[in-house]
Enzyme design. Sequence first.
Site, PDB file in Angstrom:
ATOM      1  N   ASP A 164      42.902 -54.101  -3.587  1.00  0.00           N
ATOM      2  CA  ASP A 164      41.950 -53.084  -3.176  1.00  0.00           C
ATOM      3  C   ASP A 164      41.767 -52.159  -4.382  1.00  0.00           C
ATOM      4  OD1 ASP A 164      40.353 -51.488  -1.408  1.00  0.00           O
ATOM      5  OD2 ASP A 164      42.057 -50.108  -1.266  1.00  0.00           O
ATOM      6  N   ASN A 212      35.880 -52.156  -0.357  1.00  0.00           N
ATOM      7  CA  ASN A 212      34.852 -51.637   0.551  1.00  0.00           C
ATOM      8  C   ASN A 212      34.322 -50.332  -0.047  1.00  0.00           C
ATOM      9  OD1 ASN A 212      35.386 -53.642   2.449  1.00  0.00           O
ATOM     10  ND2 ASN A 212      36.545 -52.304   3.809  1.00  0.00           N
ATOM     11  N   CYS A 247      31.430 -59.177   4.942  1.00  0.00           N
ATOM     12  CA  CYS A 247      32.185 -58.866   3.726  1.00  0.00           C
ATOM     13  C   CYS A 247      33.056 -57.619   3.837  1.00  0.00           C
ATOM     14  CB  CYS A 247      31.252 -58.761   2.513  1.00  0.00           C
ATOM     15  SG  CYS A 247      29.887 -57.607   2.668  1.00  0.00           S
ATOM     16  N   HIS A 295      28.619 -52.099   2.640  1.00  0.00           N
ATOM     17  CA  HIS A 295      28.244 -51.849   4.035  1.00  0.00           C
ATOM     18  C   HIS A 295      29.220 -50.922   4.751  1.00  0.00           C
ATOM     19  CE1 HIS A 295      26.698 -55.962   3.025  1.00  0.00           C
ATOM     20  NE2 HIS A 295      25.589 -55.319   3.335  1.00  0.00           N
ATOM     21  N   ASP A 339      40.427 -48.394  -4.439  1.00  0.00           N
ATOM     22  CA  ASP A 339      40.791 -46.991  -4.252  1.00  0.00           C
ATOM     23  C   ASP A 339      42.162 -46.877  -3.582  1.00  0.00           C
ATOM     24  OD1 ASP A 339      38.218 -46.282  -5.248  1.00  0.00           O
ATOM     25  OD2 ASP A 339      37.391 -46.763  -3.271  1.00  0.00           O
TER      26      ASP A 339
END
Length: 180
Positions: free
Chosen positions: A10, A59, A102, A94, A12
């Site tokens: 990931d 994300n 996703c 999104h 962040d």
Amino acid sequence: MYMKRAVFLDRDGVINKAIIKDGKPLSPNSLNELEILPGVRQSITKLKKLNFVCLVATNQPNVSRKIVDKNSVIQINNFLKNEIAFDDIFVCYHDDKDNCDCRKPKPGLLLEAAKKWNVDFNKSFMIGDRWRDIEAGESLGCKTIFLDYKYSETKPKKPSFVSDTLLNAVHIIEKHIYEK
């Protein structure tokens, strides 16, 4: 054809410092807010020496929420790619309401990355600081490492391992692959 092992990361809270507000982690919205966490460069160098492909899967719902523009996210990612030897970065722009495939915890980003890089999920790891990251990795058979920063939010149910830093997570991976 030889399938590669990868470490999905990931962004962040794993690569760069998350901005904490009311106990919850937020993404930086510009390069000015970006701070690479200690030990990240060393961690990626070590993973590459262990023959892992290093793939960021992030994300970025603030684009869909109109809080930040897509170009700012791209600028941050390009900066990180220039600073750290990632093999690739995959982004979902999104929000949950978009119901895409996703956005983690759905596995779409990891599937896209695996297809491009020929990844064997069963020999791979997902490292994240939120339940969404861990669930995405678990759904595909990756070992998972949860970086527990004690956020005020839901924790993953059963990550394979828990760590406090990316560098310690890399030590867990190293130990795990040599125990086999």
